[in-house]
Structures are given as structure tokens and as C-alpha cells.
Design an enzyme around this catalytic site. Structure first.
Site, PDB file in Angstrom:
ATOM      1  CG  ASP A  24       5.635   3.572   1.395  1.00 25.62           C
ATOM      2  OD1 ASP A  24       5.894   3.938   2.354  1.00 25.62           O
ATOM      3  OD2 ASP A  24       4.576   3.446   0.749  1.00 25.62           O
TER       4      ASP A  24
ATOM      5  CE  LYS B 280       0.339   4.491   8.685  1.00 24.95           C
ATOM      6  NZ  LYS B 280       0.474   3.779   7.299  1.00 24.95           N
TER       7      LYS B 280
ATOM      8  CE1 TYR C 268      -3.955   2.386   0.423  1.00 21.35           C
ATOM      9  CE2 TYR C 268      -2.786   2.930   2.426  1.00 21.35           C
ATOM     10  CZ  TYR C 268      -3.457   3.411   1.708  1.00 21.35           C
ATOM     11  OH  TYR C 268      -4.623   4.327   1.533  1.00 21.35           O
TER      12      TYR C 268
HETATM   13  C1  LIG Z   1       0.027   4.474   5.832  1.00 21.03           C
HETATM   14  C2  LIG Z   1       0.656   4.079   4.607  1.00 21.03           C
HETATM   15  C3  LIG Z   1       0.863   4.982   3.457  1.00 21.03           C
HETATM   16  C4  LIG Z   1      -0.195   5.992   3.396  1.00 21.03           C
HETATM   17  O1  LIG Z   1       0.047   7.144   4.421  1.00 21.03           O
HETATM   18  P1  LIG Z   1      -1.010   8.052   4.922  1.00 21.03           P
HETATM   19  O2  LIG Z   1      -0.573   9.139   5.878  1.00 21.03           O
HETATM   20  O3  LIG Z   1      -2.236   7.256   5.375  1.00 21.03           O
HETATM   21  O4  LIG Z   1      -1.597   9.071   3.582  1.00 21.03           O
HETATM   22  C5  LIG Z   1       1.655   4.899   2.378  1.00 21.03           C
HETATM   23  N1  LIG Z   1       2.416   3.909   2.324  1.00 21.03           N
HETATM   24  C6  LIG Z   1       2.563   3.180   3.355  1.00 21.03           C
HETATM   25  C7  LIG Z   1       3.677   1.842   3.478  1.00 21.03           C
HETATM   26  C8  LIG Z   1       1.866   3.048   4.467  1.00 21.03           C
HETATM   27  O5  LIG Z   1       1.927   2.275   5.635  1.00 21.03           O
END
Ligand SMILES: *Cc1c(COP(=O)(O)O)cnc(C)c1O
Length: 459
Positions: free
Chosen positions: A266, A294, A143
Site C-alpha cells: 500500500d 494521494k 492504515y
Molecule cells: C491515506 C491512506 C489510505 C486511504 O486513502 P483515502 O484516500 O483516505 O481513502 C490508504 N492507505 C494508506 C497507506 C494511506 O496513507
């Protein structure tokens, strides 16, 4: 007796679609009515009925020190008394950027944004701008936020190789409907049986997105000289916690180098969560671009992407790749982020990793004792549970087969009834933080023992 959770959620549903601002919160994958939180303290959440829960969500990883941590709270009071946003450079963003660059190898500059979605979206724009190429490779089950091009088909049974854009687009168009509305955009992205992709994403937006199975290095006929970048979670944490197979990340590095494509890690979940720096450092592979989010916002909206200065100079105002944000590098968010990173020294991660190691082992044995087939997977400080299998889950197909058993939902509700708030979806990691005491984790395991036998009786 009035249930205030029911009352608040009924009100929420009247004025907010589905009652939530991010779909996974709706309990659509586990059933039931979400808990409306009044406040949190440390490892606990308190709902509007006054019930206490041990919180294993921790804002999906945005909180690592626990709720209302006094250090962060006082850093925020200091910052807030000086004003909330200016639209000018501030010292806080410099200090936080220095801290991140000092910790992360190959990260000489960062640009701050307000969400992980923006970080991944901007990282891809930067890669496309720098290479002059359009194609992007992502992996099923990873994601990267909810921007159009990254909401291309990301799972279902069959991972799609080759130029899957039009297929993804037509699936999104025909199947998205209400299911996609409730599921595709969740914080994790993928819920049982959902076909990722979403209504409202034009075919053209995903036509340059190629989906490959996680843990397999794409061959040169896929990862070729037309590819701008490969984006991957170096440790996948949005289809449960799925570890990179030995050689996978290094293989991606080599294949990107051979094709002249950029490698994007990511690390929005894993950055400053699995280790003092990040997962790539633990794995010994350095990408061209990192995405963080995060943890680095200390619970406020903040994320970043970064890499070598020579690459980042492609960004406006120095270079031709436009990227901007009114609240980017917001002074409250940078103050919280700096305060959290200052607390996260090597010791903090040693402590957290050993907590999670014994928690994961404890959970595995409690589930096995109850006769439940389950695999608890862990990487450093992150873990998750896959029901219905005792084999290693290594990609989205095996993860979704586990989710499709529906066992997680039953276990989830037995835990909730016993005062433990697990994430309301089978693809989420369990977030143990520094506020969870050994007693809290023992309590969770004790409840899990009962919940597991209750679950086992009903399957
Ligand atoms: C949570 C997440 C996102 C998206 O971040 P948001 O702050 O919710 O837009 C993107 N990549 C990864 C790996 C994530 O866990």
C-alpha cells in the site's frame, strides 16, 4: 473581536457530525478548534480570519507541488472546459496509466478508483479472487483506509497474532462508542489510546483479518496456505514514519512466495512521494499488487491499484472479480495527476529529499537543544517526530507509547500559535513539498526552537 474560525466551526458542528468530514481534522487528539481554511497558495494556508500558516499537512500528502500550483490549475482549466465526467473511456486515464506503469517495476496495468480506501479494498478483493483464499494479514499501525475488513484491530498495546477476528470484533463492539466515532476513522486511523476497530464493523467482516506486529515477518504457521494476501505499507507513514527493518520486506516477499500468497504494497502515501516511483523500488522488493493514491491525483480524488497484466485480468470485465466506479478515472483527476507526475522528475526528488534531510536534522537538533527527548525519523522525503523517546521507533507499540506522552499536542499548539500548521495528530507524517522554500523551512525551524522550549517548560 469575532473569531471567524470559531463561528464557522460552530456552524459546521450543527450540520456535519463533529464538524468534519474526516475525524483527524477535528483536533480531537490535540484539543482546540480547527482552523477553517479560506485558501491555500504554495506552502501556505490562509484561514477565514486572514491568518497565514506554513502548511506542513499538504492535504496529508495529496499535494506535493504546493497549493494552487499554476501548472495544475491550468491543466484543470483545460480539462474542465471539456466536461467533468462522461462514463466513457477517455484519453487522460490512458496517459496517466501509461505514466504510472512506465515508472513502477512490476506494474503493467492499473485500475483507477477515487480513494485510497477503494484501492486497498479492491486490491484485497483481487487477491482473494485470484487465490481463492480468504485470509488477509495486515500489520499493527498500518492504515489502509476505512473499509470494514481493514479496520480490524490495528494497534493498542498488544498486537494480536493468530485469528484475532472475534476478539477484534468484540473490542470494537464494546469499546468503540464515542471514542471510535471520533478517532477510529481518522485520516491516519490511530490516535492516542484508541483501540482501532469501529462500531458498525461486523465480527464476520474482520474474522479473516490477521494482525501482526510491523517489522516482523510472520512465521509459516500464520502466513500459511490459507492466506490470500499480506498487505503492508512498505514504509509505514500512518504511525509516524517507521522504516522497514533490513530484510523485512524481502522476508515478506519470500514468505508470501512460499505460501502462495500475494504481497500487496500500500503505497498510497509513499508512491511518487518518496521517490520517482515508489518505496518498493527504493527497497528493491516488488509486490504482486500496488496501491497508489494521494500524490497521483494532484489534489483531486484519484487512486489506483495495479500489478502484472496476468493478475489484473482477473478483474471484470475480463475476469470474475467485480470492481467498478461511476467517477473512476475522472477526467479532471487524471488531468491533475498527469500534470503533477510530469513535474516529478528525478531532479524534483533529489531536491525534495535534500530539503527534507536538512529539515529533519534541523528539527532533531532544535528539539534536543530545548532538552526535549525526541526522535525525528525520516525515509527519503517523509519525516515525522516521536516525542518522549530518543530510540528508534520500529512498530506500533513504540509509536503509541510516544503518542501517549501527549507532548505532541503541546508542541502542536505552540507551533500553531506561531503560524505553523502541523498535522493535528501525533501519528501523522510531516509533509514537506516542493513549494516549501528553504526560507519557509528555516522559519518553521525557528518557530520550532521557541515552541520546543515552551513545550519543555510545561512537561
Ligand atoms: C491515506 C491512506 C489510505 C486511504 O486513502 P483515502 O484516500 O483516505 O481513502 C490508504 N492507505 C494508506 C497507506 C494511506 O496513507
Amino acid at each position: 473581536m469575532n473569531d471567524l474560525n470559531d463561528e464557522w466551526f460552530a456552524r459546521a458542528q450543527r450540520v456535519i457530525p463533529g464538524g468534519v468530514d474526516s475525524p483527524v481534522r477535528s483536533f480531537s487528539s490535540v484539543g482546540g478548534t480547527p482552523v477553517t481554511v479560506d485558501h491555500g497558495k504554495g506552502a501556505y494556508l490562509y484561514d477565514v480570519n486572514g491568518h497565514r500558516y506554513v502548511d506542513m499537512i499538504q492535504s496529508y500528502g495529496a499535494v506535493i507541488l504546493g497549493h494552487a500550483d499554476p501548472g495544475i490549475t491550468s491543466a484543470l482549466y483545460d480539462a474542465i472546459s471539456k466536461g467533468t465526467t462522461f462514463g466513457t473511456p477517455t484519453r487522460g486515464e490512458v496517459l496517466l496509466a501509461e505514466e504510472i506503469c512506465a515508472r513502477v517495476p512490476g506494474c503493467e496495468q492499473v485500475r483507477f478508483v477515487s480513494s485510497g480506501t477503494e484501492a486497498a479494498m479492491s486490491a484485497i478483493r483481487l487477491a482473494r479472487g485470484a487465490t481463492g483464499r480468504d485470509r488477509v494479514i495486515k500489520f499493527a499501525g498500518c492504515y489502509h483506509g476505512h473499509s470494514d475488513g481493514l479496520l480490524a484491530k490495528s494497534g493498542s498495546g498488544v498486537a494480536v497474532m493468530g485469528l484475532s477476528g472475534s476478539e477484534a470484533g468484540s473490542e470494537a463492539g464494546s469499546e468503540a462508542g464515542s471514542e471510535a466515532g471520533s478517532e477510529a476513522g481518522s485520516e491516519a486511523g490511530y490516535l492516542p489510546g484508541s483501540l482501532p476497530g469501529s462500531a458498525g464493523v461486523p465480527v464476520a467482516s474482520v474474522s479473516d483479518t490477521i494482525i501482526c506486529p510491523y517489522n516482523q515477518v510472520p512465521s509459516h504457521d500464520v502466513l500459511d496456505e490459507k492466506v490470500a494476501c499480506v498487505i503492508v505499507e512498505p514504509v509505514a507513514a500512518n504511525m509516524g514514519v517507521v522504516l522497514p527493518a533490513p530484510g523485512f520486506l524481502q522476508g515478506l516477499r519470500n514468505a508470501c512466495d512460499a505460501a502462495g500468497a500475494l504481497l500487496i504494497f500500500d503505497e498510497v502515501i509513499t508512491g511518487f512521494r518518496v521517490a520517482y516511483s515508489n518505496a518498493s523500488t527504493m527497497c528493491g522488493v516488488i509486490p504482486d499488487i500496488y496501491c497508489f493514491g494521494k500524490v497521483i491525483g494532484g489534489g483531486l480524488p484519484l487512486a489506483a491499484f495495479g500489478g502484472k497484466a496476468g493478475l489484473l485480468k482477473q478483474l471484470a470485465p475480463v475476469g470474475p472479480v467485480y470492481q467498478a466506479g461511476t467517477l473512476s478515472g475522472n477526467p479532471l483527476a487524471t488531468a491533475a495527476g498527469l500534470s503533477v507526475l510530469n513535474r516529478l522528475d528525478e531532479n524534483a526528488f533529489t531536491t525534495l529529499a535534500s530539503k527534507v534531510e536538512s529539515f529533519a536534522a534541523g528539527l532533531q537538533s532544535v528539539l534536543s537543544d530545548a532538552g526535549l527527548e525526541a526522535a525525528v525519523q525520516r525515509y527519503g522525503t517523509l519525516c515525522s517526530v516521536f516525542f518522549g523517546t530518543s530510540n528508534t521507533v520500529s512498530d506500533y507499540d513504540t509509536a503509541s507509547a510516544s503518542a501517549a506522552t501527549g507532548i505532541y499536542s503541546k508542541f502542536f499548539h505552540h507551533m500553531l500559535d506561531r503560524g505553523v500548521m502541523l498535522p493535528p495528530g501525533p501519528y501523522e507524517a510531516l509533509f514537506v513539498g516542493l513549494a516549501h522554500s528553504d526560507a519557509d523551512l528555516d522559519y518553521v525551524l525557528e518557530q520550532a526552537r521557541t515552541a520546543a522550549s515552551e513545550t519543555a517548560m510545561r512537561i
